[in-house]
Design an enzyme around this catalytic site. Structure first.
Site, short mmCIF file in Angstrom:
data_model
loop_
_atom_site.label_atom_id
_atom_site.label_comp_id
_atom_site.label_asym_id
_atom_site.label_seq_id
_atom_site.Cartn_x
_atom_site.Cartn_y
_atom_site.Cartn_z
N ASP A 32 -25.67 57.52 49.76
CA ASP A 32 -25.97 57.73 51.18
C ASP A 32 -26.49 56.40 51.72
O ASP A 32 -27.61 55.99 51.44
CB ASP A 32 -27.03 58.83 51.31
CG ASP A 32 -27.54 59.01 52.73
OD1 ASP A 32 -27.12 58.25 53.64
OD2 ASP A 32 -28.39 59.89 52.95
N LYS A 51 -27.04 54.79 63.79
CA LYS A 51 -28.21 54.07 63.27
C LYS A 51 -27.97 52.57 63.23
O LYS A 51 -28.89 51.80 62.94
CB LYS A 51 -28.57 54.60 61.88
CG LYS A 51 -28.94 56.08 61.86
CD LYS A 51 -29.36 56.53 60.49
CE LYS A 51 -29.45 58.04 60.39
NZ LYS A 51 -30.45 58.65 61.28
N CYS A 104 -36.12 65.98 57.63
CA CYS A 104 -34.97 66.49 56.85
C CYS A 104 -35.11 66.13 55.37
O CYS A 104 -34.15 65.73 54.71
CB CYS A 104 -33.65 65.97 57.40
SG CYS A 104 -33.26 66.54 59.05
N GLN A 110 -29.49 54.60 55.87
CA GLN A 110 -30.66 53.79 56.18
C GLN A 110 -30.55 52.37 55.64
O GLN A 110 -31.42 51.53 55.93
CB GLN A 110 -31.92 54.46 55.61
CG GLN A 110 -32.20 55.84 56.18
CD GLN A 110 -32.51 55.82 57.66
OE1 GLN A 110 -32.98 54.83 58.20
NE2 GLN A 110 -32.25 56.94 58.34
N HIS A 148 -32.41 62.96 51.79
CA HIS A 148 -32.21 63.68 53.06
C HIS A 148 -31.44 64.96 52.76
O HIS A 148 -30.67 65.04 51.80
CB HIS A 148 -31.40 62.77 54.00
CG HIS A 148 -31.25 63.27 55.39
ND1 HIS A 148 -30.36 64.27 55.74
CD2 HIS A 148 -31.85 62.89 56.55
CE1 HIS A 148 -30.43 64.48 57.05
NE2 HIS A 148 -31.33 63.66 57.56
#
Length: 415
Positions: free
Chosen positions: A209, A235, A373, A212, A132
């Protein structure tokens, strides 16, 4: 992804779960909503909505700046979110969790407070093609200011990181490595423990990261062995403008503040300012207190269901949706990793992603279209955009069927 044959539904009462999510019952353009944009933001259960409402109705005050009862209650709710998040990701200490507005702020905090003071000309940062922009652009910005460079490890056509190539890039000039736990476009699950182990061997700090990953699987930052782990609240059923950064204590101690202002100080004098201890020295200004009250309720909700049940149901949905999509002529799926979360990026031959998404919306189906993104990833596949259907544990097989029916209708209109 190796898709196994569909199997009978797992023992999961999805209708009971859906009853907790008010927005899922609405209609769009006169059609029942099918919300398949969960990788962008999750819907919120009533328990989270009520926690935010309760804060504003009964406890609204600023944190850490008042001795009156409302201030104490607001501070307790805010700090409780830190405690809950620390336990949720198995942090070694609550003081290793910095509360932020989300992954983007967390990544920039690492970029400017950790990387910027340490980089010099000739140094390098390693990331991957599937990242991303929040895991690319901050590193480019600090590299441009220091003379460092950013290197990207390649992926294969299945959307899997070529791990050996990543390791080859970990040369002595590399001062930081950065990787997504789960790709927001492909759903690919990266082997972050293995990557962390190889980074440690070379003395290279690793930033993960986790945006997700956290909605779909239990996360244990100590077991992963990384140095930094960033995540986003909206999220994982929580309000927007919430999230956090976990970092090893020694890094937080050594890092200077990124933002200056109220609450992150011990004493301010014109001849010098002394700062609060981590994590508070990174939390200048008034935070989204009500939002963090909602995070506690969101974590409670996940734990009331359990990740074992969530993962089993989401795997069934992913398998079923993938099978149904493959029945449609001209569909190409991007991201066929052996291990992936319930995210399916695809295109239909002869149709533009934006056109498809617009017409699907008229059928009540919400999917994402665009570059997500992730421009470098789109460039790798040679496409300007894809459609992305991203699923969550509150989705159903019937919604998948409605999505496929809408997709067939739209495809016919565009052919």
């Amino acid at each position: 992804m190796t898709v196994k044959p569909s199997h009978p539904s797992v023992d999961f009462d999805v209708q009971r779960v859906r009853a907790d999510f008010p927005l899922l019952s609405r209609t769009v353009h006169g059609k029942p909503l099918v919300y398949f944009d969960n990788a962008n933001t999750s819907q919120k259960p009533r328990q989270v909505i009520e926690a935010v409402d309760d804060h504003y109705r009964k406890h609204n005050a600023n944190v850490a700046r008042a001795v009156h009862l409302l201030g104490e209650e607001a501070t307790a709710a805010y700090e409780n979110a830190r405690d809950r998040l620390a336990a949720f990701i198995n942090a070694g200490s609550r003081n290793e969790v910095v509360l932020t507005s989300g992954t983007t702020q967390s990544m920039n905090l690492v970029a400017y407070s950790y990387a910027l003071p340490r980089l010099k000309p000739g140094d390098a940062i390693v990331t991957t093609v599937m990242e991303h922009h929040a895991n690319i652009v901050p590193w480019q910005l600090v590299a441009a200011r220091t003379g460092a460079i950013v290197k990207a490890a390649p992926i294969d056509q299945n959307g899997e990181l070529i791990v050996e190539k990543f390791f080859e890039l970990l040369t002595p000039d590399v001062k930081l490595a950065c990787v997504a736990h789960v790709s927001n476009v492909l759903g690919t699950v990266n082997p972050v423990r293995e990557i962390a182990r190889e980074c440690r061997k070379r003395g290279i700090p690793l930033v993960v990261d986790g945006s997700q990953a956290l909605p779909h699987r239990p996360v244990d930052v100590q077991a992963i062995g990384c140095d930094f782990y960033a995540f986003t609240g909206h999220k994982v059923l929580a309000p927007t403008g919430t999230g956090g950064l976990w970092a090893k204590r020694e890094h937080l101690q050594a890092m200077p503040p990124f933002f200056g202002g109220g609450e992150m100080i011990r004493e301010v004098r014109f001849d010098g300012t002394t700062f609060a201890e981590p994590p508070h020295k990174f939390e200048a200004g008034t935070p989204n207190i009500a939002g963090f009250a909602g995070i506690g309720a969101a974590i409670d909700y996940y734990q009331s269901i359990g990740f074992e049940a969530i993962r089993a149901w989401e795997y069934e949905l992913l398998t079923y949706a993938t099978e149904r999509l493959r029945e449609i002529p001209g569909v190409r799926i991007y991201g066929e990793a052996k291990e992936k979360e319930p995210v399916i990026s695809f295109l239909v031959e002869g149709a533009q992603a934006m056109d498809m998404a617009t017409l699907l919306d008229l059928e009540g189906v919400a999917v994402r279209s665009g570059h997500h993104c992730a421009h470098p990833l789109m460039q790798f596949y040679g496409v300007p955009a894809t459609l992305r259907a991203s699923l969550a544990f509150y989705n159903t097989r019937e919604e998948v069927d409605a999505f496929i029916a809408a997709l067939l209708k739209v495809r016919k209109l565009l052919m």
